[in-house]
Design a protein around this motif. Structure first.
Motif, PDB file in Angstrom:
ATOM      1  N   UNK A  90      21.955   2.350  15.114  1.00 19.08           N
ATOM      2  CA  UNK A  90      22.364   0.948  14.992  1.00 19.08           C
ATOM      3  C   UNK A  90      21.304  -0.008  15.548  1.00 19.08           C
ATOM      4  N   UNK A  91      20.116   0.517  15.807  1.00 22.06           N
ATOM      5  CA  UNK A  91      19.037  -0.293  16.380  1.00 22.06           C
ATOM      6  C   UNK A  91      18.175  -0.895  15.279  1.00 22.06           C
ATOM      7  N   UNK A  92      17.020  -1.409  15.687  1.00 17.10           N
ATOM      8  CA  UNK A  92      16.049  -1.948  14.734  1.00 17.10           C
ATOM      9  C   UNK A  92      15.576  -0.894  13.738  1.00 17.10           C
ATOM     10  N   UNK A  93      15.784   0.380  14.072  1.00 16.72           N
ATOM     11  CA  UNK A  93      15.341   1.462  13.200  1.00 16.72           C
ATOM     12  C   UNK A  93      16.452   1.968  12.288  1.00 16.72           C
ATOM     13  N   UNK A  94      17.538   1.227  12.217  1.00 10.36           N
ATOM     14  CA  UNK A  94      18.636   1.616  11.337  1.00 10.36           C
ATOM     15  C   UNK A  94      18.175   1.839   9.893  1.00 10.36           C
ATOM     16  N   UNK A  95      17.316   0.970   9.327  1.00 11.90           N
ATOM     17  CA  UNK A  95      16.864   1.231   7.950  1.00 11.90           C
ATOM     18  C   UNK A  95      16.198   2.594   7.784  1.00 11.90           C
ATOM     19  N   UNK A  96      15.415   3.032   8.773  1.00 10.91           N
ATOM     20  CA  UNK A  96      14.768   4.340   8.667  1.00 10.91           C
ATOM     21  C   UNK A  96      15.800   5.469   8.639  1.00 10.91           C
ATOM     22  N   UNK A  97      16.842   5.332   9.439  1.00  9.46           N
ATOM     23  CA  UNK A  97      17.901   6.345   9.435  1.00  9.46           C
ATOM     24  C   UNK A  97      18.629   6.359   8.084  1.00  9.46           C
ATOM     25  N   UNK A 119       1.425  -1.520  19.856  1.00 14.36           N
ATOM     26  CA  UNK A 119       2.227  -2.113  20.929  1.00 14.36           C
ATOM     27  C   UNK A 119       3.625  -2.482  20.429  1.00 14.36           C
ATOM     28  N   UNK A 120       3.684  -2.979  19.203  1.00 16.59           N
ATOM     29  CA  UNK A 120       4.960  -3.412  18.618  1.00 16.59           C
ATOM     30  C   UNK A 120       5.961  -2.262  18.561  1.00 16.59           C
ATOM     31  N   UNK A 121       5.508  -1.118  18.066  1.00 14.15           N
ATOM     32  CA  UNK A 121       6.422   0.015  17.915  1.00 14.15           C
ATOM     33  C   UNK A 121       6.624   0.762  19.231  1.00 14.15           C
ATOM     34  N   UNK A 122       5.642   0.726  20.124  1.00 16.84           N
ATOM     35  CA  UNK A 122       5.804   1.363  21.428  1.00 16.84           C
ATOM     36  C   UNK A 122       6.870   0.659  22.255  1.00 16.84           C
ATOM     37  N   UNK A 123       6.921  -0.654  22.128  1.00 15.87           N
ATOM     38  CA  UNK A 123       7.897  -1.438  22.892  1.00 15.87           C
ATOM     39  C   UNK A 123       9.330  -1.071  22.537  1.00 15.87           C
ATOM     40  N   UNK A 124       9.537  -0.639  21.293  1.00 15.58           N
ATOM     41  CA  UNK A 124      10.883  -0.312  20.819  1.00 15.58           C
ATOM     42  C   UNK A 124      11.156   1.193  20.813  1.00 15.58           C
ATOM     43  N   UNK A 125      10.228   1.982  21.350  1.00 15.23           N
ATOM     44  CA  UNK A 125      10.297   3.439  21.198  1.00 15.23           C
ATOM     45  C   UNK A 125      11.614   4.028  21.689  1.00 15.23           C
ATOM     46  N   UNK A 126      12.152   3.503  22.781  1.00 12.31           N
ATOM     47  CA  UNK A 126      13.376   4.075  23.358  1.00 12.31           C
ATOM     48  C   UNK A 126      14.589   3.896  22.448  1.00 12.31           C
ATOM     49  N   UNK A 127      14.459   3.042  21.416  1.00 10.34           N
ATOM     50  CA  UNK A 127      15.578   2.793  20.508  1.00 10.34           C
ATOM     51  C   UNK A 127      15.443   3.537  19.179  1.00 10.34           C
ATOM     52  N   UNK A 128      14.419   4.376  19.059  1.00  5.66           N
ATOM     53  CA  UNK A 128      14.083   4.980  17.774  1.00  5.66           C
ATOM     54  C   UNK A 128      15.228   5.791  17.173  1.00  5.66           C
TER      55      UNK A 128
END
Length: 238
Positions: free
Chosen positions: A26-33, A13-22
């Motif tokens: 510059x989103x929460x997934x910036x470290x992955x990029x 649920x945690x990661x699904x909620x943020x899926x549109x920002x993957x």
């Protein structure tokens, strides 16, 4: 009766909620990029060029690594148990014309029962610390890779320093990640992960640490495995 799935509903649920920002760098997934070129480069430096090879990305999320490996010429299957990130991954690949990657909603254990020994390279990055039974995922990865093939893992060490850096620092002070991204009790020491690998028939060949400099805001691969680390393993011949 089928065995229960090795998933944590709260994590999905945690990661699904943020899926549109993957795919927003510059989103929460910036470290992955930011770390993706480092981990991709390390995979190819250890396993050799990915072009023409069958690659599986376990816990692929929105497809950042899976798509990058496909761009290197690999034939990639990305799997995850969160439907929304997979849909984001599929759409991104379609919009950007990346033909060498496809995605499935299936667990590593389920796929291992279907396709044993089918992949030249298996990656499982930033995923083991989010499942109830990481050893089960490691064993599934070992089943899925061909004899002599490579399996790569990355996760978080468990010690006071990793709690300070990966949770307090990354989630509360620097806000590199959303609060609650990680649970300290699910972190895995390198010795524990190596033991999982040995039991699954995987030989550890290389280890690298991943560090972050808050002044330069840059990540680097180093010999320091005290917080984030990566393991390269090879499936032993029968």
């Amino acid at each position: 009766m089928d065995a229960p799935l090795n998933v944590d509903a709260a994590e999905l649920a945690k990661f699904s909620e943020l899926a549109h920002r993957w795919w927003d760098p510059d989103s929460e997934f910036r470290p992955l990029h930011q770390i993706n070129p480092l981990r991709l480069g390390w995979i190819e430096s250890v396993a050799g060029p990915l072009r023409g090879r069958a690659v599986l990305d376990v816990g692929c999320g929105g497809g950042i690594l899976a798509e990058a490996m496909a761009r290197q010429g690999a034939q990639v299957l990305g799997i995850d148990m969160a439907d929304k990130p997979l849909k984001v991954a599929q759409l991104h690949a379609l919009e950007h014309g990346v033909a060498g990657v496809r995605y499935r909603l299936v667990s590593a254990e389920q796929l291992a029962a279907e396709q044993p020994g089918q992949y030249d390279v298996v990656t499982c990055m930033e995923m083991l610390e989010h499942v109830p039974d990481p050893a089960s995922v490691v064993a599934a990865c070992a089943t899925l890779v061909k004899p002599g093939g490579w399996v790569f893992f990355s996760t978080l060490n468990r010690n006071p320093k990793s709690f300070l850096f990966a949770i307090v620092g990354a989630e509360y002070v620097l806000r590199l990640l959303p609060r609650g991204t990680h649970e300290y009790g699910k972190f895995i020491r390198p010795s524990e992960l190596a033991a999982f690998c040995r039991r699954a028939g995987l030989e550890v060949r290389a280890t690298r640490g991943l560090t972050y400099n808050p002044l330069t805001r840059r990540y680097a691969l180093t010999d320091d495995t005290s917080v984030n680390y990566l393991l390269a393993t090879v499936k032993e011949a029968p």
